[in-house]
Each structure stands twice: as structure tokens, then as C-alpha cells.
Design a protein around this motif. Structure first.
Motif, PDB file in Angstrom:
ATOM      1  N   UNK A   1      41.052  56.470  78.151  1.00  0.00           N
ATOM      2  CA  UNK A   1      41.070  57.884  77.798  1.00  0.00           C
ATOM      3  C   UNK A   1      41.195  59.015  78.901  1.00  0.00           C
ATOM      4  N   UNK A   2      41.894  60.114  78.382  1.00  0.00           N
ATOM      5  CA  UNK A   2      42.304  61.054  79.411  1.00  0.00           C
ATOM      6  C   UNK A   2      41.028  62.095  78.940  1.00  0.00           C
ATOM      7  N   UNK A   3      40.211  62.612  80.066  1.00  0.00           N
ATOM      8  CA  UNK A   3      39.485  63.694  79.554  1.00  0.00           C
ATOM      9  C   UNK A   3      39.997  64.835  80.252  1.00  0.00           C
ATOM     10  N   UNK A   4      39.765  65.981  79.398  1.00  0.00           N
ATOM     11  CA  UNK A   4      39.959  67.288  79.712  1.00  0.00           C
ATOM     12  C   UNK A   4      39.013  68.368  79.482  1.00  0.00           C
ATOM     13  N   UNK A   5      38.698  69.362  80.531  1.00  0.00           N
ATOM     14  CA  UNK A   5      37.608  70.421  80.045  1.00  0.00           C
ATOM     15  C   UNK A   5      38.146  71.573  80.785  1.00  0.00           C
ATOM     16  N   UNK A   6      37.906  72.786  80.212  1.00  0.00           N
ATOM     17  CA  UNK A   6      38.276  74.123  80.647  1.00  0.00           C
ATOM     18  C   UNK A   6      37.301  74.547  81.746  1.00  0.00           C
ATOM     19  N   UNK A   7      37.929  75.132  82.859  1.00  0.00           N
ATOM     20  CA  UNK A   7      37.347  75.645  83.879  1.00  0.00           C
ATOM     21  C   UNK A   7      37.815  77.294  83.988  1.00  0.00           C
ATOM     22  N   UNK A   8      37.465  78.091  82.849  1.00  0.00           N
ATOM     23  CA  UNK A   8      38.077  79.227  82.700  1.00  0.00           C
ATOM     24  C   UNK A   8      39.449  79.130  82.339  1.00  0.00           C
ATOM     25  N   UNK A   9      40.354  79.521  83.253  1.00  0.00           N
ATOM     26  CA  UNK A   9      41.792  79.402  83.005  1.00  0.00           C
ATOM     27  C   UNK A   9      42.303  78.090  83.467  1.00  0.00           C
ATOM     28  N   UNK A  10      41.443  77.261  84.017  1.00  0.00           N
ATOM     29  CA  UNK A  10      41.796  76.096  85.004  1.00  0.00           C
ATOM     30  C   UNK A  10      41.166  74.908  84.142  1.00  0.00           C
ATOM     31  N   UNK A  11      41.482  73.668  84.589  1.00  0.00           N
ATOM     32  CA  UNK A  11      41.135  72.399  83.988  1.00  0.00           C
ATOM     33  C   UNK A  11      40.312  71.291  84.846  1.00  0.00           C
ATOM     34  N   UNK A  12      39.514  70.612  84.328  1.00  0.00           N
ATOM     35  CA  UNK A  12      39.179  69.347  84.781  1.00  0.00           C
ATOM     36  C   UNK A  12      39.737  68.166  84.107  1.00  0.00           C
ATOM     37  N   UNK A  13      40.288  67.359  84.758  1.00  0.00           N
ATOM     38  CA  UNK A  13      41.133  66.470  84.286  1.00  0.00           C
ATOM     39  C   UNK A  13      40.649  64.931  84.640  1.00  0.00           C
ATOM     40  N   UNK A  14      40.261  64.230  83.996  1.00  0.00           N
ATOM     41  CA  UNK A  14      39.797  62.635  84.506  1.00  0.00           C
ATOM     42  C   UNK A  14      40.488  61.540  83.469  1.00  0.00           C
ATOM     43  N   UNK A  15      40.333  60.443  83.949  1.00  0.00           N
ATOM     44  CA  UNK A  15      40.505  59.148  83.427  1.00  0.00           C
ATOM     45  C   UNK A  15      39.532  58.047  83.208  1.00  0.00           C
ATOM     46  N   UNK A  16      38.930  57.961  81.986  1.00  0.00           N
ATOM     47  CA  UNK A  16      37.942  56.868  81.967  1.00  0.00           C
ATOM     48  C   UNK A  16      38.167  55.913  81.125  1.00  0.00           C
ATOM     49  N   UNK A  17      37.637  54.572  81.672  1.00  0.00           N
ATOM     50  CA  UNK A  17      37.711  53.320  80.786  1.00  0.00           C
ATOM     51  C   UNK A  17      36.791  53.452  79.491  1.00  0.00           C
ATOM     52  N   UNK A  18      35.466  53.800  80.095  1.00  0.00           N
ATOM     53  CA  UNK A  18      34.352  53.931  79.319  1.00  0.00           C
ATOM     54  C   UNK A  18      33.605  55.061  79.896  1.00  0.00           C
ATOM     55  N   UNK A  19      32.951  55.802  79.056  1.00  0.00           N
ATOM     56  CA  UNK A  19      31.975  56.827  79.709  1.00  0.00           C
ATOM     57  C   UNK A  19      31.300  57.405  78.290  1.00  0.00           C
ATOM     58  N   UNK A  20      29.821  57.760  78.525  1.00  0.00           N
ATOM     59  CA  UNK A  20      29.277  58.187  77.078  1.00  0.00           C
ATOM     60  C   UNK A  20      29.456  59.583  77.225  1.00  0.00           C
ATOM     61  N   UNK A  21      29.334  59.991  75.884  1.00  0.00           N
ATOM     62  CA  UNK A  21      29.658  61.579  75.729  1.00  0.00           C
ATOM     63  C   UNK A  21      28.496  62.305  76.333  1.00  0.00           C
ATOM     64  N   UNK A  22      27.277  61.844  76.123  1.00  0.00           N
ATOM     65  CA  UNK A  22      26.170  62.598  76.753  1.00  0.00           C
ATOM     66  C   UNK A  22      26.390  62.877  78.609  1.00  0.00           C
ATOM     67  N   UNK A  23      26.823  61.584  79.023  1.00  0.00           N
ATOM     68  CA  UNK A  23      27.011  61.677  80.436  1.00  0.00           C
ATOM     69  C   UNK A  23      28.089  62.747  80.762  1.00  0.00           C
ATOM     70  N   UNK A  24      29.488  62.665  80.261  1.00  0.00           N
ATOM     71  CA  UNK A  24      30.215  63.729  80.346  1.00  0.00           C
ATOM     72  C   UNK A  24      29.874  65.010  80.276  1.00  0.00           C
ATOM     73  N   UNK A  25      29.373  65.283  78.911  1.00  0.00           N
ATOM     74  CA  UNK A  25      29.290  66.753  78.873  1.00  0.00           C
ATOM     75  C   UNK A  25      27.852  67.186  79.995  1.00  0.00           C
ATOM     76  N   UNK A  26      26.967  66.382  80.275  1.00  0.00           N
ATOM     77  CA  UNK A  26      26.093  66.728  81.133  1.00  0.00           C
ATOM     78  C   UNK A  26      26.675  67.084  82.727  1.00  0.00           C
ATOM     79  N   UNK A  27      27.660  66.451  82.887  1.00  0.00           N
ATOM     80  CA  UNK A  27      28.154  66.503  84.309  1.00  0.00           C
ATOM     81  C   UNK A  27      29.343  67.763  84.202  1.00  0.00           C
TER      82      UNK A  27
END
Length: 273
Positions: free
Chosen positions: A177-203
Motif C-alpha cells: 500500500x502507498x500511504x499519503x498524508x497532507x502537510x499543509x500544501x505538501x505531502x508525506x508519502x510512504x510505502x508499507x507492506x503491513x502497517x496498523x492504522x493506529x501506528x500510522x495515524x499516531x506517527x
């Protein structure tokens, strides 16, 4: 995780977008969300090819509510999107004590390393609003197409902004899975084979807090995978003292022609037999 609606698509919170663009059900956004799905689906599908993760299967957005979209494709590459919107429990955003002093470039480097430390995350990066990759961590071969992947994620985040403003996007492919999160107008982009929702949102919450007072557009460094060329081998011109010395050639008119001339054929005698 199944994205199939459990009831008829006309039930509130569930809707279907067919390949011809017709919509069945109510997306709760006056049709804007349903209209955005084919566009985001095409963008996301290409990302799976770039990161070699296979075909797109599910798109998920986490924010004030949860959007789950199951995707199937026709042989012609047209998608059918089955979407379910479910409410989430209100989440209080945590507060962090951020120690200042580090410059922005060092801070973004710290943040991508923090996300890469989450179990199941293979690589992570930050992409600016003008599509520059200013930080990345991961195996070099996995980051070859990072600029295009980041550019597509920026477009998806903008298209579905209302769905993930306080959370993140997850694009599920056959092999990760490819993960994306907004940093204002910019973006955090990552790739994960497995990752828990709670771990991702906390980070992601932590990274947003750390970068809140930084202008990412001021970072001038750009990540260019494969830009580093291998060093040229160093040739030692010092003669080996153990090697036998080459004898000096005789000099003088009487020795003219005594040196071997391997690059020229021997002269043929003018007086043949």
C-alpha cells in the motif's frame, strides 16, 4: 479488508460509480465525491505500476469519517468503484512538545526516518507542493520513481481533501500500500507492506506537529535517486619497485632502428628471390 457494501448502494453512506460515469446511491457530497473517484483511481493505478505493487484494489481515506472504495477494472482499463462512508469516533489531536533549533532540512530528514521506523513501512518521503522530493529514506531501487509517485499522490490528496484532512490516505495494491498524508500544501508519502492504522495515524500526528512551524518550501535540497555515480577507480601511477627495470635503448646513429617497432610491419626487401 472488504470494500463491498453490505447493503443496497442506495443505503445512506454507500454508492456505486460505474465505468460509464453513472452513479447509484448518495455520496453525501452532492455528487462531488463520486465524480472524483474515477480520476483518483486512474492516478492511483499508475502508482502501483511505478512501485511494482500490482493493480489497485482499494482506496481508503481516514479523517472525520472513513471512506473505503473497492475497485474492479474492465479489460479496457475502466473502473467500477463501490464506496462506503462510515463515521469515526471523534479523535482528539494529541499535543507534542517540539524542541526548536533544528533547521528545516534536518527536521524533514528526521521526520521521514521516524515514519520509516514504523513496523511495516518500507520507505518514506516528503514531497512539496511544487512536486519536489526534499527528503526520502529507503532502499535505493525502491525510490527510482519517487518523483512521479509523489506528484500523483499530491493530486489525489487535493482531489479528496475533505476525506482525509485530519488523517491520511491508503491506496491498497496487490503487493502493498502507498500511504499519503497532507502537510499543509505538501505531502508525506510512504510505502508499507503491513502497517496498523493506529501506528500510522499516531506517527503522522507527530510529524505534522514537528513540521507545523517549518516552511517546507524553503528546503532547497532535492532527492534524486540514482544521481550518485560510482567513483572512478584510482590508478596508481607509481612504478612497482619489484618489477624488472626496462633496459635503456641504445642511442647513436649506428643503433638507429634497433628499437622494436611493433606498430609497423617489417620492411619488405626490394630484392626478392
Amino acid at each position: 479488508m472488504s470494500a463491498e457494501p453490505t447493503t443496497d448502494p442506495e443505503h445512506q453512506g454507500e454508492f456505486l460509480v460505474r465505468p460509464d460515469g453513472t452513479v447509484r446511491g448518495d455520496d453525501g457530497a452532492s455528487g462531488a465525491l463520486a465524480a472524483a473517484l474515477p480520476y483518483t483511481g486512474r492516478l492511483a493505478r499508475r502508482m502501483g505500476e511505478l512501485v511494482e505493487a500490482g493493480d489497485l484494489r482499494v482506496m481508503e481515506a481516514f479523517g472525520a469519517q472513513r471512506l473505503t472504495v473497492g475497485v474492479t477494472w474492465t479489460p479496457a482499463g475502466e473502473g467500477t468503484f463501490r464506496a462506503v462512508v462510515t463515521p469515526l469516533e471523534p479523535r482528539a489531536l494529541p499535543s507534542f512538545m517540539v524542541v526548536g533549533g533544528a533547521d528545516t532540512a534536518a527536521t524533514v530528514s528526521h521526520c521521514v526516518n521516524r515514519l520509516a521506523a514504523v513496523e511495516g513501512v518500507a520507505w518514506s518521503s516528503i514531497v512539496t507542493a511544487d512536486s519536489r522530493v526534499i527528503a526520502a529514506v529507503g532502499e535505493q531501487q525502491d525510490l527510482h520513481h519517487l518523483a512521479e509517485v509523489g506528484n500523483r499522490m499530491l493530486a489525489i490528496l487535493r482531489s479528496l481533501e475533505d476525506q482525509h484532512a485530519t488523517g491520511f490516505m491508503r491506496l491498497r495494491f496487490e503487493k502493498g500500500a502507498v500511504i499519503g498524508a497532507s502537510l499543509g500544501r505538501h505531502a508525506l508519502v510512504a510505502f508499507a507492506s503491513t502497517a496498523e492504522d493506529t501506528d500510522l495515524v499516531t506517527m503522522i500526528d507527530e510529524i505534522r506537529a514537528i513540521l507545523a512551524d517549518h516552511d517546507l518550501g524553503t528546503v532547497t535540497t532535492e532527492f534524486e535517486p540514482g544521481s550518485e555515480e560510482p567513483d572512478e577507480p584510482v590508478v596508481d601511477a607509481t612504478p612497482d619497485p619489484a618489477a624488472p627495470a626496462r633496459p635503456a635503448l641504445p642511442v647513436g646513429a649506428r643503433y638507429r632502428g634497433a628499437a622494436a617497432r611493433p606498430d609497423k610491419p617489417p620492411r619488405r626487401s626490394l630484392f626478392g628471390r
